[in-house]
Design a protein around this motif. Structure first.
Motif, PDB file in Angstrom:
ATOM      1  N   ASP A   1      48.239  47.893  18.272  1.00  0.00           N
ATOM      2  CA  ASP A   1      48.144  46.430  18.172  1.00  0.00           C
ATOM      3  C   ASP A   1      49.359  45.762  18.812  1.00  0.00           C
ATOM      4  N   ALA A   2      50.541  46.348  18.588  1.00  0.00           N
ATOM      5  CA  ALA A   2      51.746  45.780  19.187  1.00  0.00           C
ATOM      6  C   ALA A   2      51.697  45.882  20.708  1.00  0.00           C
ATOM      7  N   ALA A   3      51.162  47.016  21.215  1.00  0.00           N
ATOM      8  CA  ALA A   3      51.047  47.165  22.668  1.00  0.00           C
ATOM      9  C   ALA A   3      50.077  46.147  23.249  1.00  0.00           C
ATOM     10  N   ARG A   4      48.954  45.925  22.551  1.00  0.00           N
ATOM     11  CA  ARG A   4      48.004  44.920  23.027  1.00  0.00           C
ATOM     12  C   ARG A   4      48.618  43.524  22.998  1.00  0.00           C
ATOM     13  N   ALA A   5      49.308  43.207  21.909  1.00  0.00           N
ATOM     14  CA  ALA A   5      49.937  41.891  21.813  1.00  0.00           C
ATOM     15  C   ALA A   5      50.996  41.711  22.893  1.00  0.00           C
ATOM     16  N   ALA A   6      51.768  42.775  23.155  1.00  0.00           N
ATOM     17  CA  ALA A   6      52.789  42.690  24.198  1.00  0.00           C
ATOM     18  C   ALA A   6      52.160  42.473  25.571  1.00  0.00           C
ATOM     19  N   GLU A   7      51.017  43.150  25.799  1.00  0.00           N
ATOM     20  CA  GLU A   7      50.352  42.975  27.092  1.00  0.00           C
ATOM     21  C   GLU A   7      49.791  41.562  27.231  1.00  0.00           C
ATOM     22  N   ARG A   8      49.244  41.014  26.148  1.00  0.00           N
ATOM     23  CA  ARG A   8      48.760  39.640  26.198  1.00  0.00           C
ATOM     24  C   ARG A   8      49.908  38.669  26.466  1.00  0.00           C
ATOM     25  N   SER A   9      51.050  38.918  25.831  1.00  0.00           N
ATOM     26  CA  SER A   9      52.211  38.055  26.075  1.00  0.00           C
ATOM     27  C   SER A   9      52.677  38.183  27.517  1.00  0.00           C
ATOM     28  N   ARG A  10      52.627  39.405  28.042  1.00  0.00           N
ATOM     29  CA  ARG A  10      53.013  39.601  29.440  1.00  0.00           C
ATOM     30  C   ARG A  10      52.074  38.841  30.378  1.00  0.00           C
ATOM     31  N   ILE A  11      50.764  38.922  30.084  1.00  0.00           N
ATOM     32  CA  ILE A  11      49.795  38.198  30.908  1.00  0.00           C
ATOM     33  C   ILE A  11      50.067  36.702  30.841  1.00  0.00           C
ATOM     34  N   ALA A  12      50.305  36.177  29.622  1.00  0.00           N
ATOM     35  CA  ALA A  12      50.579  34.748  29.476  1.00  0.00           C
ATOM     36  C   ALA A  12      51.826  34.349  30.242  1.00  0.00           C
ATOM     37  N   ALA A  13      52.872  35.203  30.167  1.00  0.00           N
ATOM     38  CA  ALA A  13      54.104  34.884  30.880  1.00  0.00           C
ATOM     39  C   ALA A  13      53.889  34.905  32.388  1.00  0.00           C
ATOM     40  N   GLU A  14      53.128  35.897  32.873  1.00  0.00           N
ATOM     41  CA  GLU A  14      52.861  35.962  34.305  1.00  0.00           C
ATOM     42  C   GLU A  14      52.077  34.744  34.779  1.00  0.00           C
ATOM     43  N   MET A  15      51.040  34.392  34.034  1.00  0.00           N
ATOM     44  CA  MET A  15      50.234  33.239  34.427  1.00  0.00           C
ATOM     45  C   MET A  15      51.051  31.952  34.315  1.00  0.00           C
ATOM     46  N   HIS A  16      51.957  31.910  33.344  1.00  0.00           N
ATOM     47  CA  HIS A  16      52.836  30.747  33.219  1.00  0.00           C
ATOM     48  C   HIS A  16      53.667  30.580  34.482  1.00  0.00           C
ATOM     49  N   ASP A  17      54.238  31.688  34.955  1.00  0.00           N
ATOM     50  CA  ASP A  17      55.070  31.608  36.157  1.00  0.00           C
ATOM     51  C   ASP A  17      54.248  31.218  37.385  1.00  0.00           C
ATOM     52  N   VAL A  18      53.097  31.865  37.549  1.00  0.00           N
ATOM     53  CA  VAL A  18      52.288  31.618  38.744  1.00  0.00           C
ATOM     54  C   VAL A  18      51.749  30.193  38.753  1.00  0.00           C
ATOM     55  N   LEU A  19      51.114  29.800  37.641  1.00  0.00           N
ATOM     56  CA  LEU A  19      50.528  28.466  37.595  1.00  0.00           C
ATOM     57  C   LEU A  19      51.594  27.380  37.647  1.00  0.00           C
ATOM     58  N   ALA A  20      52.727  27.615  36.961  1.00  0.00           N
ATOM     59  CA  ALA A  20      53.797  26.624  37.005  1.00  0.00           C
ATOM     60  C   ALA A  20      54.322  26.460  38.422  1.00  0.00           C
ATOM     61  N   HIS A  21      54.440  27.563  39.154  1.00  0.00           N
ATOM     62  CA  HIS A  21      54.899  27.480  40.538  1.00  0.00           C
ATOM     63  C   HIS A  21      53.920  26.680  41.388  1.00  0.00           C
ATOM     64  N   ARG A  22      52.639  26.920  41.225  1.00  0.00           N
ATOM     65  CA  ARG A  22      51.653  26.214  42.050  1.00  0.00           C
ATOM     66  C   ARG A  22      51.558  24.742  41.665  1.00  0.00           C
ATOM     67  N   LEU A  23      51.627  24.459  40.371  1.00  0.00           N
ATOM     68  CA  LEU A  23      51.623  23.051  39.958  1.00  0.00           C
ATOM     69  C   LEU A  23      52.870  22.330  40.453  1.00  0.00           C
ATOM     70  N   SER A  24      53.997  23.048  40.481  1.00  0.00           N
ATOM     71  CA  SER A  24      55.217  22.442  41.019  1.00  0.00           C
ATOM     72  C   SER A  24      55.061  22.105  42.495  1.00  0.00           C
ATOM     73  N   LEU A  25      54.397  22.992  43.256  1.00  0.00           N
ATOM     74  CA  LEU A  25      54.147  22.717  44.666  1.00  0.00           C
ATOM     75  C   LEU A  25      53.246  21.495  44.847  1.00  0.00           C
ATOM     76  N   ILE A  26      52.212  21.401  43.991  1.00  0.00           N
ATOM     77  CA  ILE A  26      51.327  20.232  44.075  1.00  0.00           C
ATOM     78  C   ILE A  26      52.109  18.956  43.805  1.00  0.00           C
ATOM     79  N   ALA A  27      52.915  18.970  42.723  1.00  0.00           N
ATOM     80  CA  ALA A  27      53.701  17.780  42.393  1.00  0.00           C
ATOM     81  C   ALA A  27      54.690  17.440  43.504  1.00  0.00           C
ATOM     82  N   LEU A  28      55.293  18.487  44.118  1.00  0.00           N
ATOM     83  CA  LEU A  28      56.259  18.256  45.183  1.00  0.00           C
ATOM     84  C   LEU A  28      55.603  17.628  46.402  1.00  0.00           C
ATOM     85  N   HIS A  29      54.481  18.193  46.850  1.00  0.00           N
ATOM     86  CA  HIS A  29      53.825  17.674  48.055  1.00  0.00           C
ATOM     87  C   HIS A  29      53.244  16.287  47.827  1.00  0.00           C
ATOM     88  N   THR A  30      52.670  16.047  46.658  1.00  0.00           N
ATOM     89  CA  THR A  30      52.149  14.700  46.395  1.00  0.00           C
ATOM     90  C   THR A  30      53.288  13.683  46.319  1.00  0.00           C
TER      91      THR A  30
END
Length: 384
Positions: free
Chosen positions: A168-197
């Motif tokens: 269960d801890a391994a699954r939770a850690a993997e979910r947290s890792r996925i959330a952190a990765e998506m946070h970085d990727v999506l935040a980077h792309r949203l930052s680019l959108i905000a910058l260009h606009t």
């Protein structure tokens, strides 16, 4: 299932005990009849009282040993089998000294008991001494065995619960890792959108008014979305990660870089890639990276020196990953959690795919995953 079998065992043990006590009671009555039978009613009453005390769990201590000891002291051989049962119970419960005391008290007091069924006759010396001793020894042995089995069962249950918690801890850690990765990727792309606009909004004097309004709305929305994303997913990041005020950088890395790093570390890696990574979802690329990373790490740990073959097909209709390696030399200087594959299965299953790992013949090891593309998932859902 284990609880049901335990209940059945206890039930059958109770049936067997009841049959044994009933047999002892019947033997006592028949022996009294065979002796003279002048005191049949007192013997029957005594046998019933002692038998009830032996069968009722709440009376097994201290009522049953006391009653059976007193009865045996008077009636002698008639109650000797019941005394053996009482001594057995005491020995099982680790009351061996009390069992010996009861046996000595019953045998000694019987010198003044009912003479026709006395324990101290030429014909009953052997059974008088052997039966109590045998009951105590068997009780001690079975009691120790029972406690050992219970201790082993408790250890097995503890290990099962611990393994489940680790998974269960391994699954939770993997979910947290996925959330952190998506946070970085999506935040980077949203930052680019905000910058260009924002850059386009500075040239509003050369743009039509409706376009300027839409650009301002787009910039405001992207900034709000970025803030919400940080609030919701930022708490799932690794505590050792960079602080919230740090500049966001994309975490996307390609498998080729991972293979180059492994080769630089002395690992022989053969990488074959089909399809374009840019045409698959970001979640697929992240999953592929993690699968190859875990496979290369396991190969270094368990098959040092063995070449690793990595095949990736970005599809469509699915992203396929296969990592194989022949047997090598296991390393003893590395320690891992052993639950990396559990996290990978959680990640792949969350994307609608499946992951297989295991021997591939001749001592080789294979790790393979198939992750269907969103369009394939939608088509399957529509057909279903």
């Amino acid at each position: 299932m284990g609880q049901v079998s335990s209940r059945e065992s206890r039930r059958w043990a109770a049936y067997g005990r009841g049959a044994l006590v009933a047999l002892c009671a019947l033997t006592a009555v028949l022996n009294d009849v065979a002796a003279q039978g002048r005191y049949l009613v007192p013997v029957v009453v005594t046998v019933l009282v002692c038998g009830a005390a032996l069968l009722v769990p709440r009376l097994r201590w201290p009522a049953a040993p006391l009653l059976v000891t007193v009865a045996t002291a008077w009636w002698g051989t008639l109650l000797l089998p019941m005394l053996a049962v009482a001594l057995y119970d005491l020995a099982v419960d680790r009351r061996a000294r009390i069992a010996v005391g009861c046996a000595v008290a019953a045998l000694g007091a019987n010198l003044l008991g009912y003479r026709p069924t006395s324990l101290w006759t030429d014909q009953s010396y052997a059974s008088t001494l052997l039966l109590p001793v045998l009951a105590v020894l068997v009780g001690l042995w079975l009691g120790s065995r029972r406690r050992l089995v219970q201790a082993l069962a408790a250890d097995v249950e503890h290990l099962r619960v611990e393994a489940q918690l680790r998974e269960d801890a391994a699954r939770a850690a993997e979910r947290s890792r996925i959330a952190a990765e998506m946070h970085d990727v999506l935040a980077h792309r949203l930052s680019l959108i905000a910058l260009h606009t924002g850059v386009l909004a500075t040239k509003s004097e050369s743009l039509p008014a409706p376009v300027t309004e839409r650009l301002a709305l787009l910039r405001t929305t992207s900034v709000e979305a970025l803030t919400d994303l940080r609030d919701v997913l930022g708490v799932l990041r690794d505590p050792d990660a960079a602080p919230a005020g740090a500049t966001l950088t994309p975490i996307m890395r390609e498998v080729g870089e991972l293979a180059d790093e492994a080769r630089a570390a002395g690992q022989h890696v053969e990488l074959t890639t089909d399809g374009l990574p840019e045409q698959v979802p970001t979640t697929h690329r992240l999953a592929v990276y993690r699968i190859v990373q875990e496979a290369l790490t396991n190969a270094r740990k368990h098959a040092a020196g063995a070449p690793v073959t990595v095949r990736i097909d970005y599809g469509p209709p699915a992203t396929l990953v296969e990592v194989t390696n022949p047997p090598g030399t296991p390393r003893t200087d590395t320690v891992g959690s052993g639950y990396g594959l559990v996290g990978l299965r959680e990640r792949v299953a969350a994307l609608g795919g499946h992951l297989n790992s295991g021997p591939a013949g001749s001592g080789a090891w294979r790790l393979a995953a198939r992750i269907p593309h969103p369009a394939a998932l939608e088509q399957n859902g529509t057909r279903t």
